[in-house]
Design a protein around this motif. Structure first.
Motif, short mmCIF file in Angstrom:
data_model
loop_
_atom_site.label_atom_id
_atom_site.label_comp_id
_atom_site.label_asym_id
_atom_site.label_seq_id
_atom_site.Cartn_x
_atom_site.Cartn_y
_atom_site.Cartn_z
N LEU A 188 3.81 -5.79 0.91
CA LEU A 188 3.00 -4.78 1.62
C LEU A 188 3.76 -3.48 1.79
O LEU A 188 3.21 -2.39 1.60
N GLU A 189 5.02 -3.59 2.17
CA GLU A 189 5.84 -2.40 2.38
C GLU A 189 6.15 -1.69 1.05
O GLU A 189 6.02 -0.47 0.95
N GLU A 190 6.53 -2.45 0.05
CA GLU A 190 6.91 -1.86 -1.23
C GLU A 190 5.78 -1.07 -1.88
O GLU A 190 6.00 -0.01 -2.46
N TRP A 191 4.55 -1.55 -1.77
CA TRP A 191 3.43 -0.92 -2.46
C TRP A 191 2.55 -0.09 -1.52
O TRP A 191 1.43 0.27 -1.88
N ASP A 192 3.04 0.22 -0.32
CA ASP A 192 2.31 1.06 0.63
C ASP A 192 0.93 0.48 0.93
O ASP A 192 -0.09 1.16 0.83
N LEU A 193 0.94 -0.79 1.31
CA LEU A 193 -0.30 -1.52 1.59
C LEU A 193 -0.41 -1.89 3.07
O LEU A 193 -1.02 -2.89 3.42
N GLU A 194 0.18 -1.08 3.93
CA GLU A 194 0.25 -1.42 5.35
C GLU A 194 -1.11 -1.52 6.03
O GLU A 194 -1.23 -2.07 7.12
N ALA A 195 -2.18 -1.03 5.39
CA ALA A 195 -3.52 -1.12 5.97
C ALA A 195 -4.12 -2.52 5.83
O ALA A 195 -5.17 -2.80 6.39
N PHE A 196 -3.43 -3.39 5.11
CA PHE A 196 -3.97 -4.72 4.80
C PHE A 196 -3.04 -5.81 5.32
O PHE A 196 -1.87 -5.57 5.60
N ARG A 197 -3.61 -7.03 5.43
CA ARG A 197 -2.83 -8.20 5.80
C ARG A 197 -3.08 -9.30 4.78
O ARG A 197 -4.14 -9.33 4.15
N GLU A 217 -12.78 -6.10 7.43
CA GLU A 217 -11.34 -6.32 7.29
C GLU A 217 -11.07 -6.87 5.89
O GLU A 217 -11.72 -7.81 5.45
N ILE A 218 -10.12 -6.27 5.21
CA ILE A 218 -9.74 -6.68 3.87
C ILE A 218 -8.44 -7.47 3.99
O ILE A 218 -7.43 -6.93 4.43
N VAL A 219 -8.48 -8.76 3.62
CA VAL A 219 -7.29 -9.61 3.69
C VAL A 219 -7.10 -10.33 2.37
O VAL A 219 -8.05 -10.58 1.64
N GLY A 220 -5.86 -10.65 2.07
CA GLY A 220 -5.54 -11.38 0.86
C GLY A 220 -5.06 -12.78 1.17
O GLY A 220 -4.80 -13.13 2.33
N CYS A 221 -4.91 -13.57 0.11
CA CYS A 221 -4.37 -14.92 0.24
C CYS A 221 -3.70 -15.30 -1.07
O CYS A 221 -4.28 -15.15 -2.15
N SER A 222 -2.47 -15.76 -0.97
CA SER A 222 -1.74 -16.27 -2.14
C SER A 222 -0.70 -17.29 -1.70
O SER A 222 -0.53 -17.54 -0.51
N ILE A 223 0.02 -17.81 -2.69
CA ILE A 223 1.05 -18.82 -2.40
C ILE A 223 2.36 -18.20 -1.93
O ILE A 223 3.28 -18.92 -1.57
#
Length: 171
Positions: A96-105, A80-86
């Motif tokens: 996620l929606e704007e950049w077509d990244l729906e496969a990630f959380r 599973e590929i997940v990100g973390c930011s502020i």
């Protein structure tokens, strides 16, 4: 060459190293529709995880990193590929929606406590009291053992995608 921006040395980080156990945390985990509090250990209980720390949503390094991950097909790995930011859950959902990244959380960590626990918090120049994670990637197995990692030493700097892909494939 005039890049149009300054390259900034970030100084030393105190990140956990390969072979160590990644710090656990619980934060809102966001997809393009909703979010809920999830622990990193809940994800690793289901298998390997790639934890991608990035700058705030909308910042060009975050956009570039996530587009590269998407275009390289990291969603096809058995991790599973997940990100973390502020960024807030609302910002993550839009990003996620704007950049077509729906496969990630993406984990939302507005207080930057996760980056602090990972030793990769970075104070933003000219913004007293504001910090965000420096770009970093940790490849974790199901026990949260760090199998590979990369931490930026300057801004902007981007991950060695090929080396990380080799590590993900070897899980």
């Amino acid at each position: 060459m005039n890049l149009g921006f300054d390259v900034v040395e970030l100084g030393p980080a105190d990140a956990p190293e390969v072979g160590e156990t990644a710090p656990d945390f619980t934060r809102p985990l966001v997809d393009d529709e909703y979010w809920e509090d999830v622990a990193l250990s809940d994800l690793t209980d289901d298998g390997p995880v790639v934890l991608v720390f990035h700058t705030m949503d909308g910042d060009f390094p975050a956009t570039y990193i996530w587009q590269e991950i998407r275009d390289r097909g990291w969603d096809a790995y058995d991790a599973e590929i997940v990100g973390c930011s502020i960024s807030t859950p609302y910002e993550h959902s839009r990003f996620l929606e704007e950049w077509d990244l729906e496969a990630f959380r993406l984990f939302s960590d507005p207080a930057n406590g996760v980056a602090e626990a990972y030793g990769i918090a970075h104070d933003l120049d000219g913004m007293t009291g504001i910090a965000e994670p420096r770009p970093a990637v940790f490849v974790l197995d199901g026990d949260r053992t760090i199998r590979a990692s990369w931490v930026a030493t300057e801004w902007p700097e981007f991950p060695p995608y090929g080396d990380l892909e080799d590590a993900i494939e070897s899980l």
